[in-house]
Structures are given as C-alpha cells and as structure tokens.
Design a protein around this motif. Structure first.
Motif, short mmCIF file in Angstrom:
data_model
loop_
_atom_site.label_atom_id
_atom_site.label_comp_id
_atom_site.label_asym_id
_atom_site.label_seq_id
_atom_site.Cartn_x
_atom_site.Cartn_y
_atom_site.Cartn_z
N GLY A 93 63.66 26.17 -10.48
CA GLY A 93 65.08 26.12 -10.16
C GLY A 93 65.37 25.20 -8.99
N ASP A 94 65.99 25.75 -7.93
CA ASP A 94 66.35 24.96 -6.75
C ASP A 94 65.25 24.90 -5.69
OD1 ASP A 94 68.87 24.47 -7.81
OD2 ASP A 94 69.76 26.25 -6.87
N CYS A 95 64.09 25.47 -5.99
CA CYS A 95 63.02 25.50 -4.98
C CYS A 95 62.68 24.11 -4.42
CB CYS A 95 61.76 26.15 -5.56
SG CYS A 95 61.81 27.95 -5.61
N PRO A 96 62.52 23.08 -5.25
CA PRO A 96 62.18 21.76 -4.68
C PRO A 96 63.22 21.26 -3.69
CG PRO A 96 61.74 21.78 -7.03
CD PRO A 96 62.47 23.05 -6.73
N ALA A 97 64.52 21.51 -3.97
CA ALA A 97 65.57 21.06 -3.07
C ALA A 97 65.56 21.82 -1.74
CB ALA A 97 66.93 21.20 -3.75
N LYS A 108 56.55 21.52 -3.92
CA LYS A 108 56.41 20.16 -3.38
C LYS A 108 56.18 19.14 -4.50
CE LYS A 108 52.94 21.18 -0.87
NZ LYS A 108 51.74 20.86 -0.10
N SER A 109 55.26 19.47 -5.42
CA SER A 109 54.90 18.52 -6.47
C SER A 109 56.08 18.16 -7.36
CB SER A 109 53.76 19.09 -7.32
OG SER A 109 52.61 19.34 -6.53
N ALA A 110 56.98 19.13 -7.58
CA ALA A 110 58.13 18.89 -8.46
C ALA A 110 59.08 17.85 -7.90
CB ALA A 110 58.87 20.20 -8.70
N ARG A 111 58.97 17.53 -6.63
CA ARG A 111 59.85 16.51 -6.05
C ARG A 111 59.52 15.11 -6.56
NH1 ARG A 111 59.32 16.81 0.12
NH2 ARG A 111 57.12 16.90 -0.44
N ALA A 112 58.38 14.95 -7.25
CA ALA A 112 57.99 13.64 -7.78
C ALA A 112 58.59 13.38 -9.16
CB ALA A 112 56.47 13.53 -7.85
N ARG A 113 59.41 14.26 -9.65
CA ARG A 113 60.00 14.06 -10.98
C ARG A 113 60.94 12.87 -11.00
NH1 ARG A 113 61.14 19.25 -14.51
NH2 ARG A 113 59.21 20.43 -14.14
N GLU A 168 62.23 14.95 -14.97
CA GLU A 168 61.08 15.08 -15.85
C GLU A 168 59.81 14.78 -15.07
OE1 GLU A 168 61.00 16.10 -18.98
OE2 GLU A 168 63.18 16.33 -19.12
N PRO A 169 58.72 15.54 -15.31
CA PRO A 169 57.44 15.23 -14.68
C PRO A 169 56.95 13.85 -15.12
CG PRO A 169 57.42 17.42 -15.65
CD PRO A 169 58.65 16.75 -16.15
N ILE A 170 56.07 13.25 -14.32
CA ILE A 170 55.61 11.89 -14.63
C ILE A 170 54.10 11.82 -14.86
CG2 ILE A 170 57.54 10.76 -13.48
CD1 ILE A 170 55.83 10.38 -11.01
N ILE A 171 53.39 12.95 -14.74
CA ILE A 171 51.97 12.96 -15.09
C ILE A 171 51.71 14.12 -16.05
CG2 ILE A 171 51.33 11.96 -12.87
CD1 ILE A 171 50.09 14.70 -12.13
N LEU A 172 50.67 13.95 -16.87
CA LEU A 172 50.25 14.96 -17.84
C LEU A 172 48.87 15.44 -17.44
CD1 LEU A 172 50.44 16.49 -20.52
CD2 LEU A 172 49.70 14.41 -21.69
N ARG A 200 50.87 12.92 -6.05
CA ARG A 200 49.95 13.42 -5.02
C ARG A 200 50.60 13.37 -3.64
NH1 ARG A 200 45.06 16.12 -3.42
NH2 ARG A 200 45.40 15.95 -1.19
N GLU A 201 51.35 12.31 -3.36
CA GLU A 201 52.02 12.21 -2.06
C GLU A 201 53.05 13.32 -1.90
OE1 GLU A 201 53.46 8.22 -2.09
OE2 GLU A 201 51.58 7.38 -1.26
N ALA A 202 53.74 13.67 -2.99
CA ALA A 202 54.68 14.79 -2.92
C ALA A 202 53.94 16.09 -2.67
CB ALA A 202 55.48 14.87 -4.22
#
Length: 429
Positions: free
Chosen positions: A315-319, A336-341, A345-349, A379-381
């Motif tokens: 939900g709003d956790c990344p924000a 944290k990782s979800a901020r890289a979307r 949409e995610p960008i790695i599988l 990874r940086e996220a």
C-alpha cells in the motif's frame, strides 16, 4: 529430540544429494525418488525444438503456481560456472554446445517436474572479441553496491542455472553436460561440453515451504534452537516472490538488436547470520524489518505470509519510508525495495533460492532484468542510504534486513535468446 536424530525426509535427502553432486549422489537420489508415481516428463522430439520459446528465461508459463497464482520456483537448483578453454569460439564448437543443450530439451519437458535452465555469459567471455556488445546491451563488470559490502567478483565466462522439482533431474543434466552419462531419461547424450567449456565451480540450493526447516540443523548462521518454521519457504521465515512484487518476463526482456528476447542475470552469493534475527528480535520486529512497520502494527501477516495473497500488500508503506524511520526507528526491506518501481511496476524478476553450501545458511540471489542498471537501482533502494542519512536509524541497524546479510560474491551475465545461446559473438547475425 534434535532434527539430526530424526529420520531424514525424502526432500531433505534429495537436497543433500544435490549439494554433494557427482555420480554417487545421482545414484542415491534416483533410488530415493524411485517411489515417485511417474518418471520425469519427456521433452520434445528433434522436430519440436524450433517450437520452444526464444526466451530462455520464459519459465512462468511452465511453472506450478500456488492457490493465489504466485509462480513456484522449482525446489532444487544448481548453478554451474565455466571457463571457455579456447581462444575464439568456432562454428564446430557452437554446434557441439548447442547439441548438448538440445539433448536436455529432448530429455526433459520445460516444467518444474522436468527441467528449466538458462545459459548466460559474463563480461570476461565477451572481452575476447574485437567487437563490442551493442550499445543497448548493458553488461558491466560487477561492483560493490553498498558502502558496507566488500564482495569478490566472479570472472567466469559462462554460468548455467539448472532447476527442477526433482533433484535427480538437475544432477542428471549436470552429469550429461560434463560427459559423465551416455543417456538421460531415455535420450542418448549426443554431445557434451567437454573440450570446450571447463567446469570451475558449482553452487546449489533449494526453495519451498518446509525445506529450510528440514535443512537448518547444524548450519552456521542458524541458531541451535532450530527456529525456522515448518511453513517457511526461505531461511528468514517469510514468503517472497509474490506475483505482483515481481517484474513480468516482458519487462525484463531485451527488446531490440541481435539479443532481442534475451535478458540479463545478476547473481549474488549471500551469507546469512540469523542468530539475532531469531534469538533477539521479536516476531513484531521481524515483520517490521522484512515488510514495513504498518504490517506489524496491523497484524497483517499470518505465519510465513501466505495469507497476503499475490502481493505483499505494501500500500502506502513505500511513501512513508522516511516517516516510519523517524517514528519507529525501523524501515522494512520490502518497503524500501518497492521504491525502485517504475510506473508502479517492479523492474527485476527474482528467482533466488536458499543454500547450505559450505555448511552455512545462505542465499543465492538470482534476478533477471532488461538492464543490469535495473538491478543496481533496486539494490540502491534496498540499501536505504538516503533513509539512514535523513533519519535517526543507522546505516545498518534496523534498516531492513541488511545487518543479517553479507554479500560474498557478485556476477553479471547476458542471457541470449535461445538462437544465440551457444558461444555467441557480441554481434551475432
């Protein structure tokens, strides 16, 4: 009663056989799996090879799924790491290698019950050519990606990832490729990698509910209390790989040029140190660090998290990452990782798996992405350096799960489309 004094389960026995490898382990594995109702499903005949997907990484349609539609990565994994023996690949060598791969495809169906595999090539392999890779192909040398890590960097020419729900299948495929078997699953082995690619290293692993619990006894990095729950698919006790937390295969596929329909692979070998995770951190703290503080406060997670369905429901956790850092002194790994979307949409599988290589708890983090820079961004996220700098939490303490993980090795590979998977040039026609 300790786990070591109990009767070893079939799954745990097979996992151990895969970790050991070799002809004796294969024989023992075949014997233990002989009680299965059916033999591994056969692959295509020679005439059907052209109908197979061009995308080596096109596993999703072939995989089993859980009740929520989440793809289930096969249980048993081997990565084989090779050096190319010659100076510059010849057409004769390419034919030999391709025939070896086609043997696997004729022997086993592309499925969890059969065999799923990818073949990738590292920067070192392509350095031998006068030509460079096309500009849109992103294949840098691996680097450290956080101030707190000092990994070694793999320089292998090639990496093969073999995966199946049957340990005997991945072992048979490995033995066939390296010239130790004359037939597999009723198919004659017409060619091997001998004389072309030399095996340098093998890594092994597993995933699936119950497997970490069955294999935690006596492993460094896991408390002696055997804390991993029976329903957990990963050593840290929670489910991962939710369908909506993963990039689609389309998103990670190269779109243009000679390597169109290919992808890139990043592979990290990670050591897990979970004594504090299980012996000092409460369940609430583990939920905060793995997901986000809101999940813990609202009691969203049951057991390993299967109740969450097909996403981690952030939900709003990344924000609220910075806000949570200030309020709770903790931010979550997923948060944290979800901020890289991109475009939400995610960008790695991810297709990573647990490991007990060298008798230590570990994770082989394997991801596919269109460009390696997508993994770097993710990874940086996850590092959350910006969070650590702008909040009360330290660079490691309570910053997701970073403090429990040590990156030991890193590597990047280009996974060509199937038509160019056998010793490609940088600009194949």
């Amino acid at each position: 009663m300790t786990r070591s004094s109990r009767t070893i389960s079939r799954r745990s026995f097979v996992r151990s056989a895969v970790a050991i490898g070799g002809a004796s382990a294969l024989s023992a594995c075949l014997d233990r799996e002989s009680g299965d109702a059916d033999a591994p499903p056969r692959g295509v005949d020679a005439g059907g090879l052209e109908e197979l997907p061009e995308r080596q990484h096109a596993w999703t349609a072939a995989q089993r799924t859980d009740e929520h539609g989440n793809p289930l990565v096969p249980e048993h994994h081997v990565t084989l790491h090779f050096s190319y023996i010659g100076g510059s690949p010849t057409d004769e060598e390419r034919t030999q290698v391709e025939t070896a791969f086609e043997t696997l495809e004729r022997a086993y169906a592309r499925s969890n019950e059969g065999l799923l595999f990818t073949v990738g090539y590292g920067p070192t392999y392509f350095d031998r050519f006068d030509e460079s890779l096309p500009e849109h192909v992103d294949l840098p040398e691996p680097t450290a990606l956080a101030p707190i890590e000092t990994p070694e960097f793999d320089s292998y020419d090639a990496m093969f990832h073999l995966a199946s729900d049957r340990g005997s299948v991945v072992l048979s495929a490995e033995e066939a490729l390296t010239g130790e078997l004359e037939s597999i699953n009723g198919v004659d082995v017409e060619a091997t990698l001998e004389g072309v690619l030399e095996a340098e290293e093998r890594r092994t692993g597993f995933t699936g509910a119950g497997l970490p619990a069955e294999n935690q006894d006596g492993v460094r990095g896991i408390p002696n209390s055997e804390p991993v729950s029976e329903d957990a698919p990963m050593f840290m006790g929670f489910k991962s790989g939710f369908k909506k937390n993963q990039a689609s295969e389309d998103r990670v596929t190269i779109q243009e040029g000679p390597f169109a329909e290919g992808t890139t692979t990043h592979l990290s070998r990670i050591r897990l140190s979970l004594d504090q995770w299980y012996e000092q951190d409460s369940r609430t703290i583990r939920e905060r660090k793995m997901f986000c503080p809101a999940h813990a406060e609202e009691g969203k997670i049951e057991g390993a998290g299967d109740n969450l369905g097909d996403s981690s429901q952030l939900g709003d956790c990344p924000a609220h990452t910075l806000e949570d850092a200030r309020e709770y002194g903790t931010v979550g790994h997923s948060q944290k990782s979800a901020r890289a979307r991109e475009n939400d949409e995610p960008i790695i599988l991810r297709r990573d798996f647990n490991s007990t290589d060298d008798d230590e708890a570990g994770l082989h983090f394997l991801s596919h992405q269109r460009r390696i820079e997508d993994f770097v961004k993710t990874r940086e996220a996850m590092n959350g350096t910006d969070v650590a700098e702008q909040s009360a939490i330290g660079a490691r303490t309570n910053n997701g799960i970073l403090q429990y993980m040590t990156v030991r090795r890193r590597a990047n590979y280009l996974v060509p489309p199937r038509r160019h998977r056998s010793l490609p040039t940088p600009r194949p026609k």
